[in-house]
Enzyme design. Sequence first.
Site, PDB file in Angstrom:
ATOM      1  N   SER A 189       0.841  -1.207   0.000  1.00 33.65           N
ATOM      2  CA  SER A 189       0.000   0.000   0.000  1.00 33.65           C
ATOM      3  C   SER A 189       0.876   1.259   0.000  1.00 33.65           C
ATOM      4  CB  SER A 189      -0.964   0.005   1.193  1.00 33.65           C
ATOM      5  OG  SER A 189      -0.263   0.182   2.400  1.00 33.65           O
ATOM      6  N   ASN A 190       2.020   1.219   0.678  1.00 30.51           N
ATOM      7  CA  ASN A 190       2.938   2.371   0.636  1.00 30.51           C
ATOM      8  C   ASN A 190       3.502   2.546  -0.764  1.00 30.51           C
ATOM      9  OD1 ASN A 190       3.663   3.912   3.201  1.00 30.51           O
ATOM     10  ND2 ASN A 190       3.526   1.815   3.957  1.00 30.51           N
TER      11      ASN A 190
ATOM     12  N   LEU B 275      11.155  -6.650   3.696  1.00 27.17           N
ATOM     13  CA  LEU B 275      11.552  -7.340   4.923  1.00 27.17           C
ATOM     14  C   LEU B 275      12.890  -8.064   4.817  1.00 27.17           C
ATOM     15  CD1 LEU B 275       8.015  -8.666   5.891  1.00 27.17           C
ATOM     16  CD2 LEU B 275       9.087  -6.487   6.432  1.00 27.17           C
TER      17      LEU B 275
ATOM     18  N   ASN C 128      14.339   3.665   4.095  1.00 31.58           N
ATOM     19  CA  ASN C 128      13.442   2.634   4.623  1.00 31.58           C
ATOM     20  C   ASN C 128      12.430   3.308   5.535  1.00 31.58           C
ATOM     21  OD1 ASN C 128      12.436   0.016   5.212  1.00 31.58           O
ATOM     22  ND2 ASN C 128      13.587   0.021   7.144  1.00 31.58           N
TER      23      ASN C 128
ATOM     24  N   HIS D 296       9.958   2.594   8.885  1.00 33.27           N
ATOM     25  CA  HIS D 296       9.754   1.645   9.984  1.00 33.27           C
ATOM     26  C   HIS D 296       8.585   2.155  10.828  1.00 33.27           C
ATOM     27  CE1 HIS D 296      10.854  -1.530  12.740  1.00 33.27           C
ATOM     28  NE2 HIS D 296      10.612  -0.668  13.724  1.00 33.27           N
TER      29      HIS D 296
ATOM     30  N   GLU E 151       2.088   7.115   7.536  1.00 31.86           N
ATOM     31  CA  GLU E 151       3.103   6.731   6.533  1.00 31.86           C
ATOM     32  C   GLU E 151       2.778   7.315   5.158  1.00 31.86           C
ATOM     33  OE1 GLU E 151       4.768   2.492   8.319  1.00 31.86           O
ATOM     34  OE2 GLU E 151       3.257   2.430   6.744  1.00 31.86           O
TER      35      GLU E 151
HETATM   36  C1  GAR Z   1       4.509  -0.582   6.759  1.00 29.84           C
HETATM   37  O1  GAR Z   1       3.797  -0.252   7.902  1.00 29.84           O
HETATM   38  C2  GAR Z   1       5.977  -0.394   7.012  1.00 29.84           C
HETATM   39  O2  GAR Z   1       6.235   0.636   7.919  1.00 29.84           O
HETATM   40  C3  GAR Z   1       6.388  -1.713   7.562  1.00 29.84           C
HETATM   41  O3  GAR Z   1       5.663  -2.632   6.822  1.00 29.84           O
HETATM   42  C4  GAR Z   1       4.439  -2.053   6.452  1.00 29.84           C
HETATM   43  C5  GAR Z   1       4.206  -2.317   4.986  1.00 29.84           C
HETATM   44  O4  GAR Z   1       2.918  -1.979   4.599  1.00 29.84           O
HETATM   45  N1  GAR Z   1       7.806  -1.895   7.452  1.00 29.84           N
HETATM   46  C6  GAR Z   1       8.534  -2.550   8.387  1.00 29.84           C
HETATM   47  O5  GAR Z   1       8.055  -3.042   9.356  1.00 29.84           O
HETATM   48  C7  GAR Z   1      10.025  -2.605   8.091  1.00 29.84           C
HETATM   49  N2  GAR Z   1      10.735  -3.002   9.269  1.00 29.84           N
HETATM   50  P1  GAR Z   1       2.534  -1.937   3.053  1.00 29.84           P
HETATM   51  O6  GAR Z   1       3.044  -3.196   2.412  1.00 29.84           O
HETATM   52  O7  GAR Z   1       1.041  -1.850   3.028  1.00 29.84           O
HETATM   53  O8  GAR Z   1       3.168  -0.742   2.472  1.00 29.84           O
END
Ligand code: GAR
Length: 365
Positions: free
Chosen positions: A13-14, A87, A104, A106, A176
């Site tokens: 989604s990001n 990840l 990145n 977090h 985010e």
């Molecule tokens: C996000 O919340 C991001 O901050 C986290 O994974 C999610 C991905 O969401 N990242 C971590 O935890 C990295 N250590 P998305 O796939 O919907 O963008």
Amino acid sequence: MKKIAIFASGNGSNAENIYQFFSNGNRVRVPLVIYDRINAGVADRMAKYPDVKTVYIPKSTWQENPQEIIDLLRHEEIDLIVMAGFLRFAPKELTEAFAGRMLNIHPSLIPAHCGPGMYGDKVHQAVIAAGDAKSGVTVHYVSDIIDGGEILMQEEVEVAEGETAESLAQKIHEVEYSLYPRAIVAALARLDSQELNPPAIPGVTPPPTPSPAEEWAETLGVSYNPEKICQTDNSAENLQNTLESNQNPEQFQSQLQSQLQNPQQPGIPAGSRTHYPTEPGQSSGQLEEKMPSTYLVWSVVMTLLCCLPAGVVAIIYSCQVSSKFYAGDFAGAMRASERAQIWIIISFVLGVMVNTLYFPLMMLF
Ligand code: GAR
């Protein structure tokens, strides 16, 4: 045009939010999305955007042949790598090749709840279990330490009473979506300024900055050897001559051109080239000799001398305007007013003439 590659492992989604954010403008593009899990939702999500190439890179390539990934990124002319829910720990070769060009995100306020094994919902569960009153989002540069690179931006999120990992994840995602695009803009701006002013590399001597004379010689397309010229003549008298010839830039330019082509030829003194008055430290002392501060005082005195008599006449006529008006002599008041205006104009013109003529005359005599 700056190009971004997004790395993702999950829902994406990001990644989609970043793509949509930048597709509204024309300065930044997302031509490439790389994912490392064959069934990652990000692949389907981005498939609907024909201008984005989605590439699956298996674990073996990340571990055994990171150069292949670097080559792909270079081929796509990527300026910045943006990890969005990625990840996997980036290989050293990649972090070195894109040092200062990898971000990145977090979902906590680093240094809280980060490091190996802390990602996604695990972070939110840890926040709730710790009873923290606030969590947040961190965007940081990627380094060799997991979640340990320089922090670029952070934003806090309140942890409400009875908050669950799911509800916190939702709040964090909302933050985010606004924070990450802003952080990317900041990182790109920083890259731009670094490209304009590259940092010094230890052990590498930067090329010397050309002197104004060398730059000029290059503009004129002539060869220039400062050492040869310096050996011929370096006297203070010649420096002064140069300053004088600089007062006419066209003359100086043509003299410089012929002198550079033939250093022995008389004209602009050869030694003066390294002392061209626009060089720092050389100009002020020489110019002060030519333009002492007393010239300014004289300019004010001359202006007063020329403007004052005409100004006094203008004031006398102005006084007559009111006295004649109250005495009932309207025609006389009109005449006095016209004369006052004429003398004001004369005073002004004299002032302007004195100041425009004064400096050129001073230069001549
Ligand atoms: C996000 O919340 C991001 O901050 C986290 O994974 C999610 C991905 O969401 N990242 C971590 O935890 C990295 N250590 P998305 O796939 O919907 O963008």
